[in-house]
Design a protein around this motif. Structure first.
Motif, PDB file in Angstrom:
ATOM      1  N   MET A  74       0.824  -1.196   0.000  1.00 20.52           N
ATOM      2  CA  MET A  74       0.000   0.000   0.000  1.00 20.52           C
ATOM      3  C   MET A  74       0.870   1.263   0.000  1.00 20.52           C
ATOM      4  O   MET A  74       0.590   2.221  -0.704  1.00 20.52           O
ATOM      5  CB  MET A  74      -0.914   0.013   1.226  1.00 20.52           C
ATOM      6  N   ARG A  75       1.918   1.254   0.831  1.00 19.39           N
ATOM      7  CA  ARG A  75       2.788   2.427   0.925  1.00 19.39           C
ATOM      8  C   ARG A  75       3.449   2.728  -0.416  1.00 19.39           C
ATOM      9  O   ARG A  75       3.575   3.879  -0.815  1.00 19.39           O
ATOM     10  CB  ARG A  75       3.861   2.188   1.990  1.00 19.39           C
ATOM     11  N   LYS A  76       3.867   1.679  -1.130  1.00 19.09           N
ATOM     12  CA  LYS A  76       4.532   1.877  -2.407  1.00 19.09           C
ATOM     13  C   LYS A  76       3.545   2.425  -3.443  1.00 19.09           C
ATOM     14  O   LYS A  76       3.899   3.290  -4.249  1.00 19.09           O
ATOM     15  CB  LYS A  76       5.138   0.568  -2.896  1.00 19.09           C
ATOM     16  N   LEU A  77       2.304   1.938  -3.428  1.00 20.86           N
ATOM     17  CA  LEU A  77       1.299   2.396  -4.376  1.00 20.86           C
ATOM     18  C   LEU A  77       0.855   3.824  -4.086  1.00 20.86           C
ATOM     19  O   LEU A  77       0.498   4.574  -4.987  1.00 20.86           O
ATOM     20  CB  LEU A  77       0.091   1.454  -4.341  1.00 20.86           C
ATOM     21  N   ASN A  78       0.868   4.204  -2.807  1.00 20.49           N
ATOM     22  CA  ASN A  78       0.413   5.541  -2.407  1.00 20.49           C
ATOM     23  C   ASN A  78       1.561   6.486  -2.069  1.00 20.49           C
ATOM     24  O   ASN A  78       1.383   7.481  -1.379  1.00 20.49           O
ATOM     25  CB  ASN A  78      -0.519   5.439  -1.182  1.00 20.49           C
ATOM     26  N   LYS A  79       2.735   6.174  -2.571  1.00 26.46           N
ATOM     27  CA  LYS A  79       3.955   6.886  -2.190  1.00 26.46           C
ATOM     28  C   LYS A  79       3.875   8.395  -2.392  1.00 26.46           C
ATOM     29  O   LYS A  79       4.296   9.170  -1.538  1.00 26.46           O
ATOM     30  CB  LYS A  79       5.136   6.312  -2.987  1.00 26.46           C
ATOM     31  N   SER A  80       3.348   8.849  -3.508  1.00 27.05           N
ATOM     32  CA  SER A  80       3.346  10.281  -3.820  1.00 27.05           C
ATOM     33  C   SER A  80       1.978  10.929  -3.641  1.00 27.05           C
ATOM     34  O   SER A  80       1.740  12.029  -4.116  1.00 27.05           O
ATOM     35  CB  SER A  80       3.829  10.489  -5.259  1.00 27.05           C
ATOM     36  N   GLU A  81       1.070  10.254  -2.959  1.00 24.10           N
ATOM     37  CA  GLU A  81      -0.294  10.776  -2.792  1.00 24.10           C
ATOM     38  C   GLU A  81      -0.354  11.868  -1.733  1.00 24.10           C
ATOM     39  O   GLU A  81       0.325  11.792  -0.706  1.00 24.10           O
ATOM     40  CB  GLU A  81      -1.248   9.637  -2.394  1.00 24.10           C
ATOM     41  N   HIS A  82      -1.176  12.857  -1.976  1.00 25.55           N
ATOM     42  CA  HIS A  82      -1.415  13.892  -0.967  1.00 25.55           C
ATOM     43  C   HIS A  82      -2.909  14.156  -0.775  1.00 25.55           C
ATOM     44  O   HIS A  82      -3.305  15.033  -0.024  1.00 25.55           O
ATOM     45  CB  HIS A  82      -0.716  15.203  -1.359  1.00 25.55           C
ATOM     46  N   CYS A  83      -3.737  13.353  -1.458  1.00 27.93           N
ATOM     47  CA  CYS A  83      -5.188  13.474  -1.335  1.00 27.93           C
ATOM     48  C   CYS A  83      -5.784  12.100  -1.048  1.00 27.93           C
ATOM     49  O   CYS A  83      -5.518  11.137  -1.773  1.00 27.93           O
ATOM     50  CB  CYS A  83      -5.791  14.052  -2.616  1.00 27.93           C
ATOM     51  N   TYR A  84      -6.582  12.007   0.015  1.00 31.90           N
ATOM     52  CA  TYR A  84      -7.195  10.743   0.418  1.00 31.90           C
ATOM     53  C   TYR A  84      -8.691  10.931   0.625  1.00 31.90           C
ATOM     54  O   TYR A  84      -9.175  12.044   0.846  1.00 31.90           O
ATOM     55  CB  TYR A  84      -6.558  10.220   1.706  1.00 31.90           C
ATOM     56  N   ILE A  85      -9.425   9.826   0.556  1.00 30.84           N
ATOM     57  CA  ILE A  85     -10.874   9.848   0.750  1.00 30.84           C
ATOM     58  C   ILE A  85     -11.227   8.881   1.877  1.00 30.84           C
ATOM     59  O   ILE A  85     -10.705   7.765   1.926  1.00 30.84           O
ATOM     60  CB  ILE A  85     -11.622   9.440  -0.532  1.00 30.84           C
ATOM     61  N   VAL A  86     -12.112   9.314   2.762  1.00 27.89           N
ATOM     62  CA  VAL A  86     -12.547   8.469   3.874  1.00 27.89           C
ATOM     63  C   VAL A  86     -14.041   8.190   3.748  1.00 27.89           C
ATOM     64  O   VAL A  86     -14.822   9.051   3.351  1.00 27.89           O
ATOM     65  CB  VAL A  86     -12.234   9.141   5.237  1.00 27.89           C
ATOM     66  N   ASP A  87     -14.436   6.966   4.057  1.00 22.29           N
ATOM     67  CA  ASP A  87     -15.851   6.596   4.012  1.00 22.29           C
ATOM     68  C   ASP A  87     -16.042   5.283   4.766  1.00 22.29           C
ATOM     69  O   ASP A  87     -15.069   4.662   5.210  1.00 22.29           O
ATOM     70  CB  ASP A  87     -16.329   6.450   2.561  1.00 22.29           C
ATOM     71  N   SER A  88     -17.286   4.858   4.883  1.00 25.23           N
ATOM     72  CA  SER A  88     -17.585   3.598   5.559  1.00 25.23           C
ATOM     73  C   SER A  88     -18.646   2.837   4.779  1.00 25.23           C
ATOM     74  O   SER A  88     -19.387   3.425   3.979  1.00 25.23           O
ATOM     75  CB  SER A  88     -18.074   3.843   6.989  1.00 25.23           C
ATOM     76  N   MET A  89     -18.729   1.533   5.010  1.00 23.89           N
ATOM     77  CA  MET A  89     -19.759   0.713   4.383  1.00 23.89           C
ATOM     78  C   MET A  89     -20.250  -0.330   5.375  1.00 23.89           C
ATOM     79  O   MET A  89     -19.507  -0.766   6.249  1.00 23.89           O
ATOM     80  CB  MET A  89     -19.224   0.034   3.114  1.00 23.89           C
ATOM     81  N   PRO A  90     -21.528  -0.720   5.296  1.00 24.45           N
ATOM     82  CA  PRO A  90     -22.069  -1.713   6.230  1.00 24.45           C
ATOM     83  C   PRO A  90     -21.593  -3.128   5.906  1.00 24.45           C
ATOM     84  O   PRO A  90     -21.434  -3.482   4.734  1.00 24.45           O
ATOM     85  CB  PRO A  90     -23.583  -1.583   6.032  1.00 24.45           C
ATOM     86  N   LEU A  91     -21.367  -3.905   6.949  1.00 29.27           N
ATOM     87  CA  LEU A  91     -21.007  -5.314   6.803  1.00 29.27           C
ATOM     88  C   LEU A  91     -21.990  -6.124   7.645  1.00 29.27           C
ATOM     89  O   LEU A  91     -21.860  -6.216   8.867  1.00 29.27           O
ATOM     90  CB  LEU A  91     -19.570  -5.569   7.276  1.00 29.27           C
ATOM     91  N   GLU A  92     -22.971  -6.692   7.009  1.00 27.17           N
ATOM     92  CA  GLU A  92     -24.030  -7.423   7.697  1.00 27.17           C
ATOM     93  C   GLU A  92     -23.559  -8.839   8.027  1.00 27.17           C
ATOM     94  O   GLU A  92     -22.952  -9.506   7.192  1.00 27.17           O
ATOM     95  CB  GLU A  92     -25.264  -7.462   6.799  1.00 27.17           C
ATOM     96  N   VAL A  93     -23.838  -9.324   9.234  1.00 31.39           N
ATOM     97  CA  VAL A  93     -23.473 -10.701   9.588  1.00 31.39           C
ATOM     98  C   VAL A  93     -24.672 -11.638   9.489  1.00 31.39           C
ATOM     99  O   VAL A  93     -24.511 -12.841   9.295  1.00 31.39           O
ATOM    100  CB  VAL A  93     -22.840 -10.789  10.999  1.00 31.39           C
TER     101      VAL A  93
END
Length: 201
Positions: free
Chosen positions: A1-20
């Motif tokens: 993940m670190r290598k793929l996002n090495k030069s990133e400066h913009c991120y997105i946060v969100d959530s999703m439901p996980l029903e059991v």
């Protein structure tokens, strides 16, 4: 993940439901109830306008769609609480979220102590209302597409686990598999990073 996002400066946060299990079976269900600290709970998903029973996946991804960090919480935990974890993992960046992360207190704290600029759409009845720039709206859809891929192609919402350890490991394995394909697309075959349905061999 670190290598793929090495030069990133913009991120997105969100959530999703996980029903059991289905909400109607929640009272008699024994799934994931072996430890008190990991009990599933009832929650509400605003995007689907429905209640469910289980957990919530919180995730931060880069603008190109690579998950940077994630966590699982009971379904009743509000999205904004995940920002407490984010400030220990990110710094010097822009963080895009939906209205669930709207909080002047958290916004100020993230910026002052970690130089994280939290950008969320304002409510229309807020003082000094301003519409969120189109580029932020468009970028925020990246994580929604990512969640859709996890649901459709990796069937992350289909639960067969009986214990929380099994449930947690299953979620982690799905996300790991997706990230491995993204890595192969970029560094092995020079393909579009999010073409997850194509052959990797």
């Amino acid at each position: 993940m670190r290598k793929l996002n090495k030069s990133e400066h913009c991120y997105i946060v969100d959530s999703m439901p996980l029903e059991v299990c289905k909400l109607s079976r929640s009272a008699r269900s024994k799934i994931c109830k072996e430890q008190n600290y990991s009990l599933p709970e009832k929650g509400y998903c605003a995007s689907q306008s429905s209640h469910y029973y289980g957990y919530k996946l919180h995730a931060v991804c880069s603008a190109q769609g690579v998950i940077e960090s994630m966590d699982i919480s009971p379904a009743s935990v509000h999205d904004i609480n995940y920002l407490k974890d984010i400030k220990h993992q990110l710094s010097d960046c822009i963080l895009l979220g939906d209205k669930g992360y709207l909080s002047a207190e958290y916004q100020l704290n993230l910026f002052e102590y970690h130089n994280i600029r939290l950008e969320t759409p304002m409510r229309t009845n807020q003082h000094n209302y301003r519409e969120q720039p189109y580029v932020f709206k468009k970028s925020r859809k990246r994580i929604e597409t990512l969640f859709s891929q996890l649901c459709d192609q990796f069937m992350i919402r289909r639960n067969y686990a009986k214990s929380f350890e099994g449930f947690k490991n299953r979620i982690l394995s799905k996300i790991t598999a997706m990230t491995v394909i993204q890595y192969i697309n970029i560094f092995e075959f020079n393909r579009n990073i999010n073409n997850l349905k194509i052959n990797i061999a």
